[in-house]
Design an enzyme around this catalytic site. Structure first.
Site, PDB file in Angstrom:
ATOM      1  N   LYS A  83       0.857  -1.195   0.000  1.00 49.65           N
ATOM      2  CA  LYS A  83       0.000   0.000   0.000  1.00 49.65           C
ATOM      3  C   LYS A  83       0.889   1.240   0.000  1.00 49.65           C
ATOM      4  O   LYS A  83       1.762   1.387   0.858  1.00 49.65           O
ATOM      5  CB  LYS A  83      -0.880   0.022   1.254  1.00 49.65           C
ATOM      6  CG  LYS A  83      -1.803  -1.156   1.401  1.00 49.65           C
ATOM      7  CD  LYS A  83      -2.474  -1.125   2.768  1.00 49.65           C
ATOM      8  CE  LYS A  83      -3.353   0.102   2.931  1.00 49.65           C
ATOM      9  NZ  LYS A  83      -3.978   0.161   4.274  1.00 49.65           N
TER      10      LYS A  83
HETATM   11  C1  E4P Z   1      -7.432   0.517   4.797  1.00 48.95           C
HETATM   12  O1  E4P Z   1      -6.678   0.042   4.074  1.00 48.95           O
HETATM   13  C2  E4P Z   1      -7.320   1.786   5.514  1.00 48.95           C
HETATM   14  O2  E4P Z   1      -6.056   1.940   6.031  1.00 48.95           O
HETATM   15  C3  E4P Z   1      -8.373   1.910   6.593  1.00 48.95           C
HETATM   16  O3  E4P Z   1      -9.585   1.399   6.088  1.00 48.95           O
HETATM   17  C4  E4P Z   1      -8.533   3.320   7.093  1.00 48.95           C
HETATM   18  O4  E4P Z   1      -9.642   3.369   7.931  1.00 48.95           O
HETATM   19  P1  E4P Z   1      -9.882   4.567   8.990  1.00 48.95           P
HETATM   20  O5  E4P Z   1     -10.328   5.749   8.229  1.00 48.95           O
HETATM   21  O6  E4P Z   1     -10.956   4.025   9.890  1.00 48.95           O
HETATM   22  O7  E4P Z   1      -8.581   4.758   9.684  1.00 48.95           O
END
Ligand code: E4P
Length: 218
Positions: A83
């Site tokens: 990512k």
């Molecule tokens: C997923 O890959 C993201 O890092 C995650 O869904 C972010 O979620 P949040 O906005 O609850 O931190």
């Protein structure tokens, strides 16, 4: 439709895997930091139990650092997808990694424009932040729909992985939109299960059956 669990918690992953519905796990530095273990230990522990891709985020904010971390993560487990945040350096690193066949995509994504740059770099996935978009007064689900429409129009194969999902209302709106994939916390996944009608129905059948014992032995 792929359903990923958004967590660094191996216990939560085991529970969700028992349900038979998850296709992999997404992590981020905040989820990993909430455990007491090192980044590598958390990912290695998850890799031992997850049957499917494990999404791991870079922390470096320069191109060379991101590429180095991405290659380093490949040594930690087999089914790693990297990512990379939707920054200028992130898009450059993404392009370089995709050229070498590393599975990588764009996260912390907030706009259709960013999603087009990611797809042009042959991103494996993009993760629009639905909940944070709504928090900022934008339309998170609407942004996902627009990205999917553009990807369908141009035949981009990048997977649209809706992230930052706050509740089942958002999840259902994404299913209705035909999203490729979603990632959600263990609690949002759990919220898919309960319904008073189901509890009432089961209680009714049990009451009608009374104390006649097991159907296998009566
Ligand atoms: C997923 O890959 C993201 O890092 C995650 O869904 C972010 O979620 P949040 O906005 O609850 O931190």
């Amino acid at each position: 439709m792929k359903l990923y669990l958004d967590t660094g918690d191996t216990g939560a992953v085991r529970e969700a895997m028992a349900l038979g519905v998850i296709d992999g796990v997404t992590t981020n530095p905040s989820l990993v930091a909430s455990t007491d273990d090192s980044y590598r230990t958390v990912i290695a522990n998850l890799a031992d139990i997850v049957d499917g891709p494990l999404f791991v985020q870079v922390l470096a904010d320069d191109v060379e650092g991101m590429v180095e971390e991405a290659h380093g993560y490949q040594q930690w487990a087999d089914d790693i997808v990297v990512k990379i945040p939707a920054t200028r350096e992130g898009f450059e690193a993404l392009g370089r990694l995709r050229e070498t066949g590393v599975r990588a995509g764009t996260t912390v994504l907030f706009s259709v424009e960013q999603a087009v740059l990611a797809a042009k770099n042959d991103a494996t996935f993009v993760a629009p932040y639905v909940g944070r978009l709504d928090d900022a007064g934008s339309d998170g689900v609407g942004t996902v729909k627009r990205i999917q429409t553009i990807y369908d129009t141009y035949g981009f194969e990048t997977e649209v992985l809706a992230a930052s999902i706050r509740n089942t209302t958002q999840a259902v709106a994404l299913y209705e939109a035909g999203v490729d994939a979603v990632t959600m916390s263990p609690s949002v996944l759990d919220d898919h299960i309960p319904h008073p009608g189901t509890d009432e129905g089961v209680a009714g059948f049990e009451a009608d059956w009374g104390d006649r014992g097991s159907p296998l032995t009566e």
